[in-house]
Design a protein around this motif. Structure first.
Motif, mmCIF file in Angstrom:
data_model
loop_
_atom_site.group_PDB
_atom_site.id
_atom_site.type_symbol
_atom_site.label_atom_id
_atom_site.label_comp_id
_atom_site.label_asym_id
_atom_site.label_seq_id
_atom_site.Cartn_x
_atom_site.Cartn_y
_atom_site.Cartn_z
ATOM 1 N N ARG A 1 24.872 45.471 63.224
ATOM 2 C CA ARG A 1 25.479 43.960 62.872
ATOM 3 C C ARG A 1 25.120 43.146 61.614
ATOM 4 O O ARG A 1 25.875 42.659 60.868
ATOM 5 C CB ARG A 1 25.363 42.758 63.789
ATOM 6 N N TYR A 2 23.832 44.028 61.222
ATOM 7 C CA TYR A 2 23.085 43.272 60.066
ATOM 8 C C TYR A 2 23.872 44.560 58.668
ATOM 9 O O TYR A 2 24.465 44.267 57.917
ATOM 10 C CB TYR A 2 21.994 43.899 59.810
ATOM 11 N N MET B 1 27.213 45.091 59.454
ATOM 12 C CA MET B 1 28.504 44.041 59.025
ATOM 13 C C MET B 1 28.444 43.429 58.615
ATOM 14 O O MET B 1 29.522 42.468 57.531
ATOM 15 C CB MET B 1 28.833 44.168 60.377
ATOM 16 N N ILE B 2 27.511 42.613 59.029
ATOM 17 C CA ILE B 2 27.412 40.468 57.672
ATOM 18 C C ILE B 2 27.287 41.146 56.466
ATOM 19 O O ILE B 2 27.682 40.946 55.168
ATOM 20 C CB ILE B 2 25.981 40.244 58.566
ATOM 21 N N ALA B 3 26.242 42.099 55.736
ATOM 22 C CA ALA B 3 25.913 43.175 54.540
ATOM 23 C C ALA B 3 27.560 43.004 54.085
ATOM 24 O O ALA B 3 27.367 42.521 52.857
ATOM 25 C CB ALA B 3 25.096 43.814 54.342
ATOM 26 N N ARG B 4 29.047 43.313 54.744
ATOM 27 C CA ARG B 4 29.964 44.124 54.269
ATOM 28 C C ARG B 4 30.357 42.434 53.742
ATOM 29 O O ARG B 4 31.301 42.709 52.973
ATOM 30 C CB ARG B 4 30.344 44.608 55.310
ATOM 31 N N THR B 5 30.285 41.501 54.781
ATOM 32 C CA THR B 5 31.166 40.580 54.922
ATOM 33 C C THR B 5 30.311 39.728 53.085
ATOM 34 O O THR B 5 31.518 39.118 52.941
ATOM 35 C CB THR B 5 31.590 40.035 56.239
ATOM 36 N N LEU B 6 29.840 39.829 53.104
ATOM 37 C CA LEU B 6 28.884 39.409 51.403
ATOM 38 C C LEU B 6 29.627 40.340 50.660
ATOM 39 O O LEU B 6 29.003 40.004 49.564
ATOM 40 C CB LEU B 6 27.192 39.376 52.186
ATOM 41 N N VAL C 1 29.222 43.441 49.535
ATOM 42 C CA VAL C 1 27.605 45.158 49.963
ATOM 43 C C VAL C 1 29.425 46.196 50.520
ATOM 44 O O VAL C 1 29.322 45.823 51.765
ATOM 45 C CB VAL C 1 26.948 45.029 50.170
ATOM 46 N N GLU D 1 29.588 50.276 52.407
ATOM 47 C CA GLU D 1 28.692 50.334 53.225
ATOM 48 C C GLU D 1 27.320 51.024 52.846
ATOM 49 O O GLU D 1 26.596 51.403 52.924
ATOM 50 C CB GLU D 1 29.787 51.373 54.168
ATOM 51 N N VAL E 1 19.407 47.505 53.089
ATOM 52 C CA VAL E 1 19.503 46.395 54.875
ATOM 53 C C VAL E 1 19.473 47.236 55.923
ATOM 54 O O VAL E 1 17.724 47.417 55.968
ATOM 55 C CB VAL E 1 20.718 45.681 55.270
ATOM 56 N N LEU F 1 14.801 47.882 56.581
ATOM 57 C CA LEU F 1 14.863 47.484 58.353
ATOM 58 C C LEU F 1 14.211 48.900 58.773
ATOM 59 O O LEU F 1 12.932 48.357 59.646
ATOM 60 C CB LEU F 1 16.049 47.389 58.733
#
Lengths: 260, 352
Positions: free
Chosen positions: A156-157, A159-164, A166, A168, A175, A179
């Motif tokens: 989900r990290y 996925m969230i980055a992509r909705t922001l 950014v 893939e 990200v 991590l």
């Protein structure tokens, strides 16, 4: 204490003593002066330098391939994934000498292999052969070590980055990799440590030529062949020091990396 | 404005089918339903995380159905917030920004009153602080729609109560200032009631009912919705129709029901909201209800649950009935004591 606990602790103490006894008894075999002069000999210094440089190059090459491969195995869904996952284990299960033999046959008996060996890079009985043999052994190990590191990171990290906004690829660098940092570093150290000690595939493909393809493992093999036990002991102690350092680093980092 | 039409997703044994809704800017649609009903799947489709097998998603008249998440301009706040643990609160908020970030980050942090959290490790933040950082991060990227997936579910009950009101005030600010459409997923009816303008009740991958919150809460269209909302459902048979008033026999109890489209001698399911029931120790009609057609039935209290300022009282009137009363009235009622149940005929609604 219950019989099960007595048995479990007994086995643990026996194994620990077994390892300590072998190390201590073999190091007592020789005197410190003879050991020091063996460690400082030209042959050992060459072997250390060749081992460190080839292991570093093969580890870097292995990680460059293993990081995306492990990422794909951890996250991607594709047909035949389990087959590929199993396939990758083959070089781990296969004896390194068999892997080295397969590489030797490829470079000396197949048209493509002969062409590469004669016209592109000479691998057989040469230093690139050392690197390739180490690479063949450690690259799949790196994939095996890295896959759980990536699996331990919540998708989900990304996925969230992509909705922001950014992509893939950028999310992977911004990200996923940060991590996975501890796990990646620990996997790199373990891979490097395995490359340091590689013998079977290396001796088969690159041969055992003094001052040419003489890594620490091959130097030990050669010193045993000529019954030079001080030299063999010196190499054991060097490898032991490297192994202990590696294990200490990975114990601190690897489990932390998996827990991200 | 966001508009979703005929959205269909198939994932293993679960299917989301024919989802249709639209939310204009400045309004909030609360998607409510039990676990596994497909609420989060709808959000993930809108965010581009899941590709639907059919349907269209329009955001400000742009068809984003086949666009990747990074091209949709959707602000998504998932359950437990998913803040990047390797970045500080400020870096999390700046993540989706391009170019000169510092002014915008400062502005949005001050808007959310979290400037003091700038350099903090997000793992050390409280639930409420995490919520604000996650909202700030989503809004900093300048989204066209805001998606909130059970933002209060990972909090303890005490914090949840406090943060529910805080979130309501933040969302009101977002809705009025930024004029964004908001989709808010929850399984908590009180949360949906507090935050949503529209309510969509989901059941097993389908929208059972959607509409203005007041309409859905006042008149559930299906047994599932009524049940999910915690309303009483009484099964009976219409025995008399007279002057726009139906008499319905519910296991021997004769209830007066005001309803136009109800047929004589038909089986009927009646819905009665717990908050429309009044309990009293005397059977006299309330003064304010003197001019109403009213049902007064005696019963016995079987269970009482305190829920903060109100209490849920279960009463046996021949059929089980649930009523909500003010907790301050609990001195008058005890489990096992007799009670009179009163409700207006116009508050009993037949299910269509």
């Amino acid at each position: 204490m219950s019989p099960l606990r007595v048995l479990a602790f007994g086995c643990l103490i026996f194994l620990s003593l077994f390892i300590v006894a072998i190390i201590v008894s073999s190091s007592l075999f020789t005197n410190p002066l003879a050991l020091a002069s063996a460690i400082l000999s030209d042959e050992i210094i060459f072997a250390i330098s060749l081992t460190l440089s080839t292991a570093t190059i093969s580890t870097a090459a292995a990680l460059a391939l293993a990081i995306p491969a492990a990422y794909a195995l951890a996250y991607a869904k594709f047909p035949g994934k389990s087959v590929i996952d199993t396939f990758i284990d083959i070089p781990i299960a296969l004896p390194p000498v068999a892997l080295g033999t397969a590489l030797l046959i490829f470079f000396t008996n197949t048209p493509l292999g002969v062409f590469i060996n004669n016209s592109v890079i000479k691998f057989v009985f040469e230093v690139p052969g050392v690197i390739l043999a180490q690479f063949a052994v450690v690259s799949v190990l790196a994939v095996r070590l890295l896959k759980p590191v990536f699996e331990g990171i919540d998708p989900r990290y990304v996925m969230i980055a992509r909705t922001l906004g950014v992509s893939e690829l950028r999310a992977f660098f911004r990200v996923t990799l940060p991590l996975a940092k501890s796990g990646l570093f620990a996997a790199a150290v373990l891979t490097w440590a395995r490359a340091l000690g590689e013998f079977g595939a290396t001796v088969t493909l690159a041969g055992a030529t003094r001052f040419k393809t003489e890594t620490l493992s091959i130097a030990m093999f050669l010193s045993l062949a000529r019954a030079d036990l001080e030299m063999a002991m010196a190499i054991i102690l060097i490898l032991l020091a490297l192994t202990v350092a590696t294990l200490l680093i990975t114990r601190r980092l690897f489990y932390r990396g998996l827990a991200v | 404005m966001i508009s979703v039409s005929d959205l269909t997703v198939k994932r293993g044994n679960f299917a989301l089918e024919g989802i249709n809704f639209s939310v204009e800017g400045g309004k909030c649609l609360a998607l409510i339903g039990p676990n596994g009903s497909g609420k989060t799947t709808i959000l993930e489709c809108v965010a581009g995380i899941i590709k639907p097998s059919r349907g269209r998603i329009l955001i400000e008249d742009v068809d984003v159905t086949n666009l990747p998440p990074e091209k949709r301009r959707v602000g998504y706040v998932p359950q437990d917030f998913v803040l990047f643990p390797h970045l500080s609160a400020e870096q999390n908020i700046a993540f989706g920004l391009k170019g000169d970030k510092s002014d915008k980050v400062k502005e949005i942090m001050s808007w959310f009153e979290i400037s003091h959290l700038a350099g903090r490790d997000v793992r050390s933040l409280s639930g409420g602080e995490k919520q604000k950082v996650a909202l700030a991060r989503a809004l900093a990227a300048n989204p066209k729609v805001l998606l909130l997936d059970e933002p209060l579910s990972s909090l303890d009950p005490l914090s949840r109560d406090r943060l529910r009101r805080e979130l309501k005030s933040i969302l009101s600010k977002i809705l009025t200032t930024l004029n964004l459409p908001v989709i808010y997923v929850t399984h908590d009816l009180s949360e949906a009631d507090l935050i949503g303008d529209y309510l969509a009740v989901l059941n097993n991958g389908r929208i059972e009912q959607i509409g203005l919150k007041s309409e859905v809460l006042a008149e559930p269209h299906s047994r599932f919705v009524a049940d999910f909302l915690g309303y009483n459902i009484l099964e009976g048979r219409v025995v008399e129709l007279k002057d726009g008033l139906a008499t319905v026999d519910v296991k021997g109890l004769l209830l007066q029901v005001e309803a136009e489209d109800i047929n004589l001698r038909k089986e009927v399911s009646l819905v009665l909201r717990p908050q429309d029931i009044v309990l009293s120790q005397e059977g006299a009609v309330r003064e304010r209800w003197q001019h109403c057609r009213c049902n007064i039935i005696s019963g016995e209290i079987t269970e009482i649950y305190r829920m903060g300022n109100i209490a849920k009282v279960l009463i046996d009137i021949g059929v089980p009935l649930t009523a909500y009363v003010s907790a301050s009235m609990l001195d008058e009622f005890r489990v096992g004591s007799s009670v009179f149940v009163q409700f207006k005929a116009c508050k009993v609604k037949p299910l269509r």
